[in-house]
Design a protein around this motif. Structure first.
Motif, PDB file in Angstrom:
ATOM      1  N   VAL A 137     -55.514-105.108 -21.709  1.00 19.59           N
ATOM      2  CA  VAL A 137     -55.214-106.476 -22.153  1.00 19.59           C
ATOM      3  C   VAL A 137     -56.400-107.392 -21.828  1.00 19.59           C
ATOM      4  O   VAL A 137     -56.842-108.174 -22.675  1.00 19.59           O
ATOM      5  CB  VAL A 137     -53.917-107.007 -21.486  1.00 19.59           C
ATOM      6  N   ALA A 138     -56.924-107.275 -20.614  1.00 21.10           N
ATOM      7  CA  ALA A 138     -58.031-108.163 -20.206  1.00 21.10           C
ATOM      8  C   ALA A 138     -59.227-107.983 -21.140  1.00 21.10           C
ATOM      9  O   ALA A 138     -59.809-108.970 -21.612  1.00 21.10           O
ATOM     10  CB  ALA A 138     -58.425-107.873 -18.764  1.00 21.10           C
ATOM     11  N   ALA A 139     -59.591-106.727 -21.436  1.00 17.07           N
ATOM     12  CA  ALA A 139     -60.766-106.473 -22.285  1.00 17.07           C
ATOM     13  C   ALA A 139     -60.535-107.026 -23.698  1.00 17.07           C
ATOM     14  O   ALA A 139     -61.402-107.691 -24.266  1.00 17.07           O
ATOM     15  CB  ALA A 139     -61.059-104.975 -22.335  1.00 17.07           C
ATOM     16  N   ASN A 140     -59.361-106.759 -24.246  1.00 22.01           N
ATOM     17  CA  ASN A 140     -59.046-107.254 -25.598  1.00 22.01           C
ATOM     18  C   ASN A 140     -59.064-108.781 -25.653  1.00 22.01           C
ATOM     19  O   ASN A 140     -59.625-109.370 -26.572  1.00 22.01           O
ATOM     20  CB  ASN A 140     -57.652-106.783 -26.020  1.00 22.01           C
ATOM     21  N   LYS A 141     -58.425-109.399 -24.683  1.00 18.31           N
ATOM     22  CA  LYS A 141     -58.274-110.864 -24.703  1.00 18.31           C
ATOM     23  C   LYS A 141     -59.606-111.555 -24.457  1.00 18.31           C
ATOM     24  O   LYS A 141     -59.923-112.542 -25.118  1.00 18.31           O
ATOM     25  CB  LYS A 141     -57.257-111.295 -23.639  1.00 18.31           C
ATOM     26  N   VAL A 142     -60.386-111.042 -23.535  1.00 15.30           N
ATOM     27  CA  VAL A 142     -61.662-111.683 -23.241  1.00 15.30           C
ATOM     28  C   VAL A 142     -62.600-111.513 -24.440  1.00 15.30           C
ATOM     29  O   VAL A 142     -63.352-112.422 -24.790  1.00 15.30           O
ATOM     30  CB  VAL A 142     -62.234-111.165 -21.889  1.00 15.30           C
ATOM     31  N   ARG A 143     -62.492-110.359 -25.106  1.00 11.69           N
ATOM     32  CA  ARG A 143     -63.306-110.128 -26.308  1.00 11.69           C
ATOM     33  C   ARG A 143     -62.966-111.154 -27.397  1.00 11.69           C
ATOM     34  O   ARG A 143     -63.834-111.683 -28.074  1.00 11.69           O
ATOM     35  CB  ARG A 143     -63.058-108.697 -26.804  1.00 11.69           C
ATOM     36  N   LYS A 144     -61.667-111.426 -27.519  1.00  6.82           N
ATOM     37  CA  LYS A 144     -61.199-112.381 -28.527  1.00  6.82           C
ATOM     38  C   LYS A 144     -61.630-113.806 -28.210  1.00  6.82           C
ATOM     39  O   LYS A 144     -61.936-114.598 -29.098  1.00  6.82           O
ATOM     40  CB  LYS A 144     -59.668-112.328 -28.589  1.00  6.82           C
TER      41      LYS A 144
ATOM     42  N   PHE B  45     -46.455-107.240 -14.949  1.00  5.08           N
ATOM     43  CA  PHE B  45     -47.273-108.197 -14.188  1.00  5.08           C
ATOM     44  C   PHE B  45     -48.762-107.980 -14.483  1.00  5.08           C
ATOM     45  O   PHE B  45     -49.514-108.946 -14.615  1.00  5.08           O
ATOM     46  CB  PHE B  45     -46.987-108.074 -12.693  1.00  5.08           C
ATOM     47  N   ALA B  46     -49.167-106.709 -14.584  1.00  5.18           N
ATOM     48  CA  ALA B  46     -50.572-106.422 -14.912  1.00  5.18           C
ATOM     49  C   ALA B  46     -50.919-107.095 -16.244  1.00  5.18           C
ATOM     50  O   ALA B  46     -51.980-107.698 -16.394  1.00  5.18           O
ATOM     51  CB  ALA B  46     -50.787-104.907 -14.992  1.00  5.18           C
ATOM     52  N   HIS B  47     -50.004-107.020 -17.190  1.00  4.31           N
ATOM     53  CA  HIS B  47     -50.180-107.609 -18.514  1.00  4.31           C
ATOM     54  C   HIS B  47     -50.314-109.144 -18.424  1.00  4.31           C
ATOM     55  O   HIS B  47     -51.280-109.737 -18.904  1.00  4.31           O
ATOM     56  CB  HIS B  47     -48.982-107.195 -19.379  1.00  4.31           C
ATOM     57  N   GLY B  48     -49.335-109.768 -17.763  1.00  2.31           N
ATOM     58  CA  GLY B  48     -49.338-111.236 -17.649  1.00  2.31           C
ATOM     59  C   GLY B  48     -50.564-111.731 -16.898  1.00  2.31           C
ATOM     60  O   GLY B  48     -51.192-112.732 -17.289  1.00  2.31           O
ATOM     61  N   GLU B  49     -50.928-111.038 -15.845  1.00  3.03           N
ATOM     62  CA  GLU B  49     -52.099-111.444 -15.046  1.00  3.03           C
ATOM     63  C   GLU B  49     -53.387-111.298 -15.865  1.00  3.03           C
ATOM     64  O   GLU B  49     -54.289-112.127 -15.771  1.00  3.03           O
ATOM     65  CB  GLU B  49     -52.183-110.575 -13.777  1.00  3.03           C
ATOM     66  N   ALA B  50     -53.444-110.238 -16.671  1.00  5.38           N
ATOM     67  CA  ALA B  50     -54.659-109.986 -17.465  1.00  5.38           C
ATOM     68  C   ALA B  50     -54.896-111.100 -18.479  1.00  5.38           C
ATOM     69  O   ALA B  50     -56.034-111.500 -18.730  1.00  5.38           O
ATOM     70  CB  ALA B  50     -54.531-108.641 -18.180  1.00  5.38           C
ATOM     71  N   GLU B  51     -53.821-111.626 -19.051  1.00  7.02           N
ATOM     72  CA  GLU B  51     -53.968-112.737 -20.006  1.00  7.02           C
ATOM     73  C   GLU B  51     -54.610-113.940 -19.305  1.00  7.02           C
ATOM     74  O   GLU B  51     -55.466-114.617 -19.873  1.00  7.02           O
ATOM     75  CB  GLU B  51     -52.591-113.141 -20.558  1.00  7.02           C
ATOM     76  N   ILE B  52     -54.172-114.196 -18.081  1.00  7.89           N
ATOM     77  CA  ILE B  52     -54.702-115.335 -17.316  1.00  7.89           C
ATOM     78  C   ILE B  52     -56.167-115.092 -16.937  1.00  7.89           C
ATOM     79  O   ILE B  52     -57.010-115.983 -17.061  1.00  7.89           O
ATOM     80  CB  ILE B  52     -53.831-115.551 -16.037  1.00  7.89           C
ATOM     81  N   VAL B  53     -56.464-113.885 -16.487  1.00  5.02           N
ATOM     82  CA  VAL B  53     -57.839-113.555 -16.095  1.00  5.02           C
ATOM     83  C   VAL B  53     -58.780-113.757 -17.285  1.00  5.02           C
ATOM     84  O   VAL B  53     -59.855-114.349 -17.152  1.00  5.02           O
ATOM     85  CB  VAL B  53     -57.915-112.105 -15.550  1.00  5.02           C
TER      86      VAL B  53
END
Ligand SMILES: Cc1cc2nc3c(=O)[nH]c(=O)nc-3n(C[C@H](O)[C@H](O)[C@H](O)COP(=O)(O)OP(=O)(O)OC[C@H]3O[C@@H](n4cnc5c(N)ncnc54)[C@H](O)[C@@H]3O)c2cc1C
Length: 383
Positions: A17-24, A303-311
């Motif tokens: 999630v973190a990699a996808n979201k930060v890429r976006k 939680f890993a998912h929700g936290e990754a969006e924030i990160v």
């Protein structure tokens, strides 16, 4: 703006999630790199459907290489150490420099830390082992099936209970349940303690209805694979077939850094997921977050998912030079599969003061169906 490199360690639920979201969030001048020692992302929440024969391993995993088409560079390597001072990650392949780092290495499964454990039974947390457990259950004619939680904390507080209920379901389908005893042993005092006593009692009731013996407060001392015997202090318990939750430990690579707390897991700000090093974020099973109740936030994908969006948002803000921080709210939910095409669903805010208030719904078909929908969305959306 100077081009930045964002390195994500681990391509499990949080890292993906973190990699996808930060890429976006970031323009293409910035580089996003994901490092994982595996070649495929494995969607753990579907693992127990391999036990029930509803899924093949290939159907619940995806090739990390697919991320390249989204502009995420994938490196297949073992993370060995992090040099926070020089902003470098040491891997089995090469050293990787970063401007921002996301640690999403999850929890290391360590069955080898208990002598005789892996020879005694099947690891309920490794998908290949779950597949073998499914075969063993097919050939199981009678005796005691033991579900054993070896150590605390362990990821997915619901998983051993789901494992027991799904095994019961399979054995009933086979028409041989009356020849088999199912016994669950755990060091916990109550199932899923962090979700509160009401949910603990509800899970105990589910086990009772299915004639699964719940044995709380059992700390494993040793195991004898030849005699098929587990020792809890002075008490001995026999088994014919064993499925265990292995000890969960922090990644060896993180053990070499100064990023851990006295709990042995990575220390983060519970809201922003920043570590003490300003460019390093950590999330998911690798971190330890103390809740208002004093208990740790459970290690779970939600939680890993929700936290990754924030990160991802916080890194994007930093790259753009913004000072404000996005904050994780502590919301989480969990499905508990019970067989017969049904699941229960628990939901609430774990950061709530003074105590998390978690409510459980079901079991019912709708929750099982919702979990299937979520799985389909997950494997499509992130790849
Ligand atoms: C059987 C089972 C059922 C579950 N069901 C649910 C559920 O229904 N709902 C829920 O919310 N949670 C569930 N979970 C828990 C959930 O899967 C984890 O909490 C979640 O995956 C944690 O995400 P993470 O990103 O922190 O770590 P992981 O998803 O564990 O990812 C870590 C990644 O890092 C990689 N890695 C680790 N160390 C290294 C290294 N040194 N070098 C390179 N790569 C490395 C791993 O290969 C892995 O890909 C379940 C877990 C299991 C085992």
């Amino acid at each position: 703006m100077m081009s930045k490199t964002i390195v994500v360690l681990g391509g499990g639920i949080g890292g993906l999630v973190a990699a996808n979201k930060v890429r976006k969030e970031l323009s293409n001048e910035h580089e996003v790199i994901l490092v994982d020692r595996k070649t495929r992302h494995e969607f753990n929440p579907s693992f127990l459907w391999v036990l029930t024969g509803k899924r093949e391993i290939s159907g619940i995993s995806r090739d990390f290489q697919l991320l390249e088409k989204k502009g995420i560079q994938y490196i297949n390597a073992e993370v060995q150490n992090i040099d926070v001072e020089n902003k470098q990650v040491k891997t089995s392949l090469k050293n990787i420099s970063y401007d921002f780092l996301v640690i999403a290495l999850g929890a290391e499964l360590a069955p080898e830390s208990i002598p005789g454990l892996s020879k005694s039974g099947h690891n309920l947390y490794e998908v290949e082992e779950i597949s073998k457990l499914a075969d063993s259950l097919k050939g199981f004619a009678g005796g005691t099936l033991m579900i054993l939680v070896t150590n605390l904390p362990f990821k997915c507080p619901a998983a051993p209970y789901e494992g027991a209920l799904l095994a019961d379901y399979l054995l009933r389908q086979k028409g041989i349940r009356d020849k088999i005893e199912i016994k669950l042993f755990t060091p916990e005092g109550i199932p899923m303690k962090v979700a509160g006593p009401e949910i603990g009692e509800a899970v105990k009731e589910m086990l009772r209805k299915r004639e699964i013996t719940f044995n709380p407060n059992h700390e494993l001392s040793s195991i004898d694979p030849e005699k098929k015997e587990v020792h809890f202090g002075d008490k001995k318990e026999k088994f014919d077939l064993l499925a265990y939750v292995p000890p969960n430990k922090v990644s060896l690579a993180l053990g070499k850094t100064d990023l851990l707390t006295e709990t042995g897991w990575v220390k983060v700000n519970p809201r922003t997921l920043e570590t003490e090093s300003p460019e390093v974020f950590a999330l998911g099973d690798a971190v330890s977050i103390k809740l208002p109740s004093g208990l740790p936030l459970p290690k779970a994908g939600v939680f890993a998912h929700g936290e990754a969006e924030i990160v991802a948002k916080n890194i994007a803000a930093r790259v753009s030079g913004e000072q404000s921080s996005h904050e994780f709210d502590g919301n989480g939910s969990c499905f508990l599969e019970i067989g017969y095409g049904k699941a229960a669903y628990a939901k609430g805010n774990f950061y709530q003061e003074p105590q998390a208030e978690i409510k459980m719904r079901g079991p019912g078909r709708i929750w099982h169906f919702n979990k299937i929908l979520f799985e389909k969305w997950w494997l499509w959306h992130w790849f």
